[in-house]
Design a protein around this motif. Structure first.
Motif, PDB file in Angstrom:
ATOM      1  N   ASP A   1       0.834  -1.205   0.000  1.00  0.00           N
ATOM      2  CA  ASP A   1       0.000   0.000   0.000  1.00  0.00           C
ATOM      3  C   ASP A   1       0.867   1.252   0.000  1.00  0.00           C
ATOM      4  O   ASP A   1       0.532   2.244  -0.648  1.00  0.00           O
ATOM      5  N   ARG A   2       1.955   1.218   0.727  1.00  0.00           N
ATOM      6  CA  ARG A   2       2.863   2.367   0.792  1.00  0.00           C
ATOM      7  C   ARG A   2       3.400   2.684  -0.601  1.00  0.00           C
ATOM      8  O   ARG A   2       3.440   3.846  -1.001  1.00  0.00           O
ATOM      9  N   ASP A   3       3.798   1.664  -1.345  1.00  0.00           N
ATOM     10  CA  ASP A   3       4.311   1.892  -2.702  1.00  0.00           C
ATOM     11  C   ASP A   3       3.254   2.562  -3.577  1.00  0.00           C
ATOM     12  O   ASP A   3       3.539   3.522  -4.289  1.00  0.00           O
ATOM     13  N   VAL A   4       2.020   2.067  -3.507  1.00  0.00           N
ATOM     14  CA  VAL A   4       0.923   2.668  -4.273  1.00  0.00           C
ATOM     15  C   VAL A   4       0.633   4.069  -3.740  1.00  0.00           C
ATOM     16  O   VAL A   4       0.446   5.009  -4.524  1.00  0.00           O
ATOM     17  N   GLY A   5       0.615   4.238  -2.430  1.00  0.00           N
ATOM     18  CA  GLY A   5       0.350   5.541  -1.827  1.00  0.00           C
ATOM     19  C   GLY A   5       1.364   6.602  -2.244  1.00  0.00           C
ATOM     20  O   GLY A   5       1.000   7.746  -2.509  1.00  0.00           O
ATOM     21  N   GLU A   6       2.624   6.226  -2.305  1.00  0.00           N
ATOM     22  CA  GLU A   6       3.659   7.170  -2.743  1.00  0.00           C
ATOM     23  C   GLU A   6       3.423   7.601  -4.184  1.00  0.00           C
ATOM     24  O   GLU A   6       3.571   8.777  -4.518  1.00  0.00           O
ATOM     25  N   ARG A   7       3.024   6.668  -5.036  1.00  0.00           N
ATOM     26  CA  ARG A   7       2.734   7.003  -6.442  1.00  0.00           C
ATOM     27  C   ARG A   7       1.487   7.884  -6.520  1.00  0.00           C
ATOM     28  O   ARG A   7       1.459   8.851  -7.284  1.00  0.00           O
ATOM     29  N   LEU A   8       0.444   7.539  -5.762  1.00  0.00           N
ATOM     30  CA  LEU A   8      -0.773   8.358  -5.775  1.00  0.00           C
ATOM     31  C   LEU A   8      -0.472   9.790  -5.345  1.00  0.00           C
ATOM     32  O   LEU A   8      -0.943  10.744  -5.967  1.00  0.00           O
TER      33      LEU A   8
ATOM     34  N   CYS B   1     -10.159  14.792  -2.829  1.00  0.00           N
ATOM     35  CA  CYS B   1      -9.897  13.369  -2.998  1.00  0.00           C
ATOM     36  C   CYS B   1      -9.050  12.849  -1.846  1.00  0.00           C
ATOM     37  O   CYS B   1      -8.423  13.613  -1.130  1.00  0.00           O
ATOM     38  N   PHE B   2      -9.050  11.528  -1.710  1.00  0.00           N
ATOM     39  CA  PHE B   2      -8.321  10.886  -0.623  1.00  0.00           C
ATOM     40  C   PHE B   2      -8.069   9.439  -1.021  1.00  0.00           C
ATOM     41  O   PHE B   2      -8.661   8.933  -1.981  1.00  0.00           O
ATOM     42  N   PHE B   3      -7.188   8.791  -0.294  1.00  0.00           N
ATOM     43  CA  PHE B   3      -7.041   7.355  -0.470  1.00  0.00           C
ATOM     44  C   PHE B   3      -6.786   6.712   0.873  1.00  0.00           C
ATOM     45  O   PHE B   3      -6.369   7.361   1.822  1.00  0.00           O
ATOM     46  N   ARG B   4      -7.130   5.437   0.946  1.00  0.00           N
ATOM     47  CA  ARG B   4      -6.942   4.717   2.201  1.00  0.00           C
ATOM     48  C   ARG B   4      -6.348   3.343   1.902  1.00  0.00           C
ATOM     49  O   ARG B   4      -6.594   2.760   0.853  1.00  0.00           O
ATOM     50  N   SER B   5      -5.593   2.862   2.859  1.00  0.00           N
ATOM     51  CA  SER B   5      -4.923   1.572   2.703  1.00  0.00           C
ATOM     52  C   SER B   5      -5.881   0.427   2.988  1.00  0.00           C
ATOM     53  O   SER B   5      -6.975   0.631   3.521  1.00  0.00           O
ATOM     54  N   THR B   6      -5.454  -0.760   2.655  1.00  0.00           N
ATOM     55  CA  THR B   6      -6.261  -1.957   2.881  1.00  0.00           C
ATOM     56  C   THR B   6      -6.576  -2.151   4.354  1.00  0.00           C
ATOM     57  O   THR B   6      -7.647  -2.631   4.698  1.00  0.00           O
TER      58      THR B   6
ATOM     59  N   LYS C   1      -7.117   0.094   6.671  1.00  0.00           N
ATOM     60  CA  LYS C   1      -7.986   1.107   7.282  1.00  0.00           C
ATOM     61  C   LYS C   1      -9.315   0.492   7.727  1.00  0.00           C
ATOM     62  O   LYS C   1      -9.781   0.731   8.830  1.00  0.00           O
ATOM     63  N   PHE C   2      -9.935  -0.289   6.836  1.00  0.00           N
ATOM     64  CA  PHE C   2     -11.194  -0.957   7.167  1.00  0.00           C
ATOM     65  C   PHE C   2     -11.114  -2.456   6.887  1.00  0.00           C
ATOM     66  O   PHE C   2     -12.116  -3.092   6.602  1.00  0.00           O
ATOM     67  N   ASN C   3      -9.897  -2.974   6.951  1.00  0.00           N
ATOM     68  CA  ASN C   3      -9.650  -4.399   6.717  1.00  0.00           C
ATOM     69  C   ASN C   3     -10.235  -4.852   5.373  1.00  0.00           C
ATOM     70  O   ASN C   3     -10.951  -5.841   5.294  1.00  0.00           O
ATOM     71  N   GLU C   4      -9.915  -4.072   4.340  1.00  0.00           N
ATOM     72  CA  GLU C   4     -10.412  -4.363   2.997  1.00  0.00           C
ATOM     73  C   GLU C   4      -9.363  -5.108   2.192  1.00  0.00           C
ATOM     74  O   GLU C   4      -8.190  -5.112   2.536  1.00  0.00           O
ATOM     75  N   ARG C   5      -9.769  -5.707   1.094  1.00  0.00           N
ATOM     76  CA  ARG C   5      -8.831  -6.470   0.276  1.00  0.00           C
ATOM     77  C   ARG C   5      -8.114  -5.612  -0.755  1.00  0.00           C
ATOM     78  O   ARG C   5      -7.275  -6.097  -1.496  1.00  0.00           O
ATOM     79  N   TYR C   6      -8.443  -4.319  -0.831  1.00  0.00           N
ATOM     80  CA  TYR C   6      -7.794  -3.432  -1.787  1.00  0.00           C
ATOM     81  C   TYR C   6      -7.768  -2.007  -1.240  1.00  0.00           C
ATOM     82  O   TYR C   6      -8.559  -1.649  -0.376  1.00  0.00           O
ATOM     83  N   MET C   7      -6.856  -1.203  -1.764  1.00  0.00           N
ATOM     84  CA  MET C   7      -6.831   0.223  -1.437  1.00  0.00           C
ATOM     85  C   MET C   7      -8.011   0.893  -2.129  1.00  0.00           C
ATOM     86  O   MET C   7      -8.533   0.372  -3.111  1.00  0.00           O
ATOM     87  N   THR C   8      -8.370   2.060  -1.629  1.00  0.00           N
ATOM     88  CA  THR C   8      -9.471   2.816  -2.217  1.00  0.00           C
ATOM     89  C   THR C   8      -9.024   4.249  -2.495  1.00  0.00           C
ATOM     90  O   THR C   8      -8.391   4.884  -1.654  1.00  0.00           O
ATOM     91  N   LEU C   9      -9.348   4.726  -3.683  1.00  0.00           N
ATOM     92  CA  LEU C   9      -9.182   6.126  -4.052  1.00  0.00           C
ATOM     93  C   LEU C   9     -10.587   6.698  -4.123  1.00  0.00           C
ATOM     94  O   LEU C   9     -11.454   6.140  -4.805  1.00  0.00           O
TER      95      LEU C   9
ATOM     96  N   PHE D   1     -12.824   4.161  -6.134  1.00  0.00           N
ATOM     97  CA  PHE D   1     -12.163   3.223  -7.024  1.00  0.00           C
ATOM     98  C   PHE D   1     -11.302   2.271  -6.214  1.00  0.00           C
ATOM     99  O   PHE D   1     -10.537   2.697  -5.346  1.00  0.00           O
ATOM    100  N   ALA D   2     -11.413   0.985  -6.498  1.00  0.00           N
ATOM    101  CA  ALA D   2     -10.567  -0.022  -5.870  1.00  0.00           C
ATOM    102  C   ALA D   2      -9.232  -0.034  -6.605  1.00  0.00           C
ATOM    103  O   ALA D   2      -9.187   0.055  -7.832  1.00  0.00           O
ATOM    104  N   LEU D   3      -8.142  -0.130  -5.845  1.00  0.00           N
ATOM    105  CA  LEU D   3      -6.798  -0.154  -6.433  1.00  0.00           C
ATOM    106  C   LEU D   3      -6.059  -1.401  -5.960  1.00  0.00           C
ATOM    107  O   LEU D   3      -5.715  -1.506  -4.791  1.00  0.00           O
ATOM    108  N   LYS D   4      -5.838  -2.320  -6.856  1.00  0.00           N
ATOM    109  CA  LYS D   4      -5.062  -3.506  -6.510  1.00  0.00           C
ATOM    110  C   LYS D   4      -3.601  -3.301  -6.871  1.00  0.00           C
ATOM    111  O   LYS D   4      -2.719  -3.849  -6.238  1.00  0.00           O
ATOM    112  N   GLU D   5      -3.348  -2.535  -7.920  1.00  0.00           N
ATOM    113  CA  GLU D   5      -1.990  -2.184  -8.330  1.00  0.00           C
ATOM    114  C   GLU D   5      -2.072  -0.976  -9.252  1.00  0.00           C
ATOM    115  O   GLU D   5      -3.146  -0.630  -9.730  1.00  0.00           O
TER     116      GLU D   5
END
Length: 123
Positions: A31-38, A68-73, A75-83, A101-105
């Motif tokens: 999630d951190r890798d995706v978060g840094e890119r976002l 806008c915002f994003f949250r890691s998996t 945050k709510f014990n989800e299977r994907y990040m959310t934008l 939007f769900a973000l898997k990669e």
């Protein structure tokens, strides 16, 4: 006095961005890798947005309102990040449109889609 107020605003912006970067750094590795890119995509495509944390999540605001915002998996014990986009985002399109939007990669294709969404959101 105006100079002092400008200094306070600059300090607050720096503190807010530091808090966003800390929230991203605290995410699980994938999630951190995706978060840094976002974070980079949002900053590059909507420089008028101000980074801040919102309910502990990285968020980006215009005139103090979160666009806008994003949250890691975890945050709510989800299977994907959310934008997500709030109602201030200029994404209205007919009677119905997506705001989460769900973000898997992130591939180059997703990065381009996100860049376009962020640009439209602040247009």
């Amino acid at each position: 006095m105006a100079g002092n107020n400008t200094t306070k605003k600059t300090t607050k912006k720096a503190d807010d961005e530091t808090a966003v970067l800390a929230a991203i750094a605290a995410m699980p590795k994938a999630d951190r890798d995706v978060g840094e890119r976002l974070h980079a995509i949002i900053k590059a495509n909507a420089s008028e947005l101000t980074p801040k944390t919102w309910y502990g999540m990285p968020a980006y605001a215009k005139d103090g309102k979160v666009v806008c915002f994003f949250r890691s998996t975890e945050k709510f014990n989800e299977r994907y990040m959310t934008l997500g986009f709030n109602d201030i985002a200029n994404l209205d399109e007919g009677p119905m449109w997506p705001i989460y939007f769900a973000l898997k990669e992130l591939t180059a294709t997703e990065e381009m889609k996100i860049a376009a969404l962020v640009k439209k959101a602040v247009s």
